[in-house]
Design an enzyme around this catalytic site. Sequence first.
Site, short mmCIF file in Angstrom:
data_model
loop_
_atom_site.label_atom_id
_atom_site.label_comp_id
_atom_site.label_asym_id
_atom_site.label_seq_id
_atom_site.Cartn_x
_atom_site.Cartn_y
_atom_site.Cartn_z
N CYS A 89 0.85 -1.20 0.00
CA CYS A 89 0.00 0.00 0.00
C CYS A 89 0.88 1.25 0.00
CB CYS A 89 -0.88 0.04 1.25
SG CYS A 89 -1.79 -1.43 1.55
N1 SAJ Z 1 6.59 2.02 8.80
C1 SAJ Z 1 7.63 2.78 9.33
N2 SAJ Z 1 7.35 3.65 10.32
C2 SAJ Z 1 6.08 3.81 10.84
C3 SAJ Z 1 5.03 3.02 10.28
C4 SAJ Z 1 5.31 2.13 9.28
O1 SAJ Z 1 8.78 2.66 8.90
O2 SAJ Z 1 5.89 4.60 11.75
C5 SAJ Z 1 6.86 1.11 7.70
C6 SAJ Z 1 6.52 -0.33 8.03
O3 SAJ Z 1 7.63 -0.98 8.60
C7 SAJ Z 1 6.19 -0.90 6.65
C8 SAJ Z 1 5.62 0.29 5.90
O4 SAJ Z 1 6.03 1.47 6.62
O5 SAJ Z 1 7.36 -1.33 5.99
C9 SAJ Z 1 4.09 0.27 5.82
O6 SAJ Z 1 3.64 0.09 7.12
P1 SAJ Z 1 2.11 0.40 7.56
O7 SAJ Z 1 2.09 0.40 9.05
O8 SAJ Z 1 1.58 1.57 6.86
O9 SAJ Z 1 1.36 -0.94 7.15
P2 SAJ Z 1 0.63 -1.33 5.82
O10 SAJ Z 1 1.46 -1.16 4.61
O11 SAJ Z 1 0.05 -2.67 6.10
O12 SAJ Z 1 -0.52 -0.23 5.71
C10 SAJ Z 1 -1.82 -0.61 6.01
C11 SAJ Z 1 -2.68 0.44 5.39
N3 SAJ Z 1 -4.01 -0.08 5.36
C12 SAJ Z 1 -4.70 -0.02 4.21
O13 SAJ Z 1 -4.25 0.50 3.20
C13 SAJ Z 1 -6.04 -0.61 4.24
C14 SAJ Z 1 -2.64 1.73 6.19
O14 SAJ Z 1 -3.68 2.62 5.74
C15 SAJ Z 1 -2.85 1.44 7.65
O15 SAJ Z 1 -2.82 2.67 8.38
C16 SAJ Z 1 -1.73 0.54 8.11
O16 SAJ Z 1 -1.95 -0.72 7.41
C17 SAJ Z 1 -1.79 0.29 9.61
O17 SAJ Z 1 -2.11 1.26 10.33
O18 SAJ Z 1 -1.42 -0.82 10.00
#
Ligand code: SAJ
Length: 432
Positions: free
Chosen positions: A268
Site C-alpha cells: 500500500c
Molecule cells: N513504517 C515505518 N514507520 C512507521 C510506520 C510504518 O517505517 O511509523 C513502515 C513499516 O515498517 C512498513 C511500511 O512502513 O514497511 C508500511 O507500514 P504500515 O504500518 O503503513 O502498514 P501497511 O502497509 O500494512 O498499511 C496498512 C494500510 N491499510 C490499508 O491500506 C487498508 C494503512 O492505511 C494502515 O494505516 C496501516 O496498514 C496500519 O495502520 O497498520
Amino acid sequence: MKHQIKITPGQYSIGVVGLGYVGLPLVLRFARRNFNVIGFDTDKHKVESLNKGKSYISHISEQEIEKVKMNFDATADTTKLSQPDAIIICVPTPLDAHREPDLTYIKNTAIEISKHLRKNQLISLESTTYPGTTREILVPELEKTGMKVGKDFFVVFSPEREDPGNKQFPAEKVPKIVGGMTKKCLQLGKMLYEQVFEKVVPVSSVEVAESAKLLENIYRSVNIALVNEMKILFDRMGINIWEVIEAAKTKPFGFHPFYPGPGLGGHCIPIDPFYLTWKAREYDLHTRFIELAGEINSYMPYYVVEKLADALNRQGKSLYKSKILIVGIAYKKDVDDARESPGIKIMKILEEKNVKKVDYYDPYIPDIRKSRQICHPVFSITFNRKTISNYDAAVIVTDHSNIDYKLLQSACGLIVDTRNVYKKDYKNVVRA
Ligand code: SAJ
C-alpha cells in the site's frame, strides 16, 4: 411502483473478484451473514484451495472457510459473473516498471464483467487507485453494453481498509466509505455495505471516495519519510531520534508518532501515493511532498548499508569480506508478507556489493523464492547461537516480537539496529 431492490441474505447474492487479503475476508463477512457468495479469481490454485476448504492466507483459518462452505463457491469461470446481484472488485493495483499505475487487473475485470453484465447489478470497485478511475475507466467499459449507469446498473467506489492481523480494529468496525456514480448507486452501495460494516460513510462522489483512501496512505508515507529524515539528521548530531519521538508523543494533541525504519514495505504505502502523482501530471501539478517522501523512503535501505559498512570499518572489517545476517525480512512487524520489503532490498544492495555472504532469518517467512526482487531461492536460517556466530554482522530490519534479541546480542559481534530493539546502549549494537 418503481422496482425496489432489496438486499437481504438468501435473496441477494454477492460476487467478489480477487480473493486476496482484501477479497477473501469480504467473502467470509458476507457469507457469514448468510448471503450466497461467489468468489472469482484467475488463480486456479486459489480457487481449488478454497473449494477444498483450504486457506492460503495465514490470518484466515480453514475453520472460517469450512464454516461458509454451504453458501460460498470459488470459481475461475467468469461466465458466472451474470449471477451475483452485486460484484465487488478487489484486484491488485500495482505500479509498473516505470512506477506508473498498472490498471491491467481492473481493466480486464471490467471487460469480463461487461461481457456478462445484466440489469440491476451493482458493481463496487475497492482497489486503491487514482481519482477518476471509476468514472473514466470502469463505467465506460460497462456502458459499452448499451446499458446506462444509474439506470440499468449501478456503480460505487468503496476503498478497502483491510489491515491484516489488526486485532484492535477488526475490519467490520472500521467505517466504510462509499461514493456512487449517482444517488441511486450510492443508496444501493450503502445498503450493501451496511450488511457487514457497522458504519458506512457515504460521500458525494466516487472521486471523493477514491481520494480519501489515497490521502490516508499518503499521510503515512510523508510522515514516515519525515521521521526518517529526522533520524539521519539527529544521528549526525548524536541525538537519539527514538527518545525524541517518545518525548514528542507525550503531547496529547496535534501529534501522531511515526517511527523511522530501514525503508517502506508493503503493497500500500510505497505504491498508493504514486497513483496520485501520476494523475496530478494531467493537471500540470507536481506532488512534491509525495515525491520527496518517496525519495527519502527509498534511500533508507542504502542508508542502512552505509551505517553497516561504517560499523564494520570501525571493527577493521570490510563489507566486502563480511558475512551478513538480515534479521526480519517481512515488510512489517509480526506479519508474514515480504512484498516490497526493505529487508529484501537491503539483501539485494549487499549482493550487488559482492558481500561475502548474505542470509536472513525470519520466523514468519521460511523462504523468499516467490519475491520478485530476488531471483534465486533463499531460505531463512535456523536461529541459534552457533548459526548466529557465523556472521560478522546482523541487521535488524523487521523487529518481530518472537525473535530472541538477547541471544542475538550475546552471539553476534555487531548488530545494526534499525528498529530501536535495544533500548540500552551495547558496545556491539549500532543504531541505524
Ligand atoms: N513504517 C515505518 N514507520 C512507521 C510506520 C510504518 O517505517 O511509523 C513502515 C513499516 O515498517 C512498513 C511500511 O512502513 O514497511 C508500511 O507500514 P504500515 O504500518 O503503513 O502498514 P501497511 O502497509 O500494512 O498499511 C496498512 C494500510 N491499510 C490499508 O491500506 C487498508 C494503512 O492505511 C494502515 O494505516 C496501516 O496498514 C496500519 O495502520 O497498520
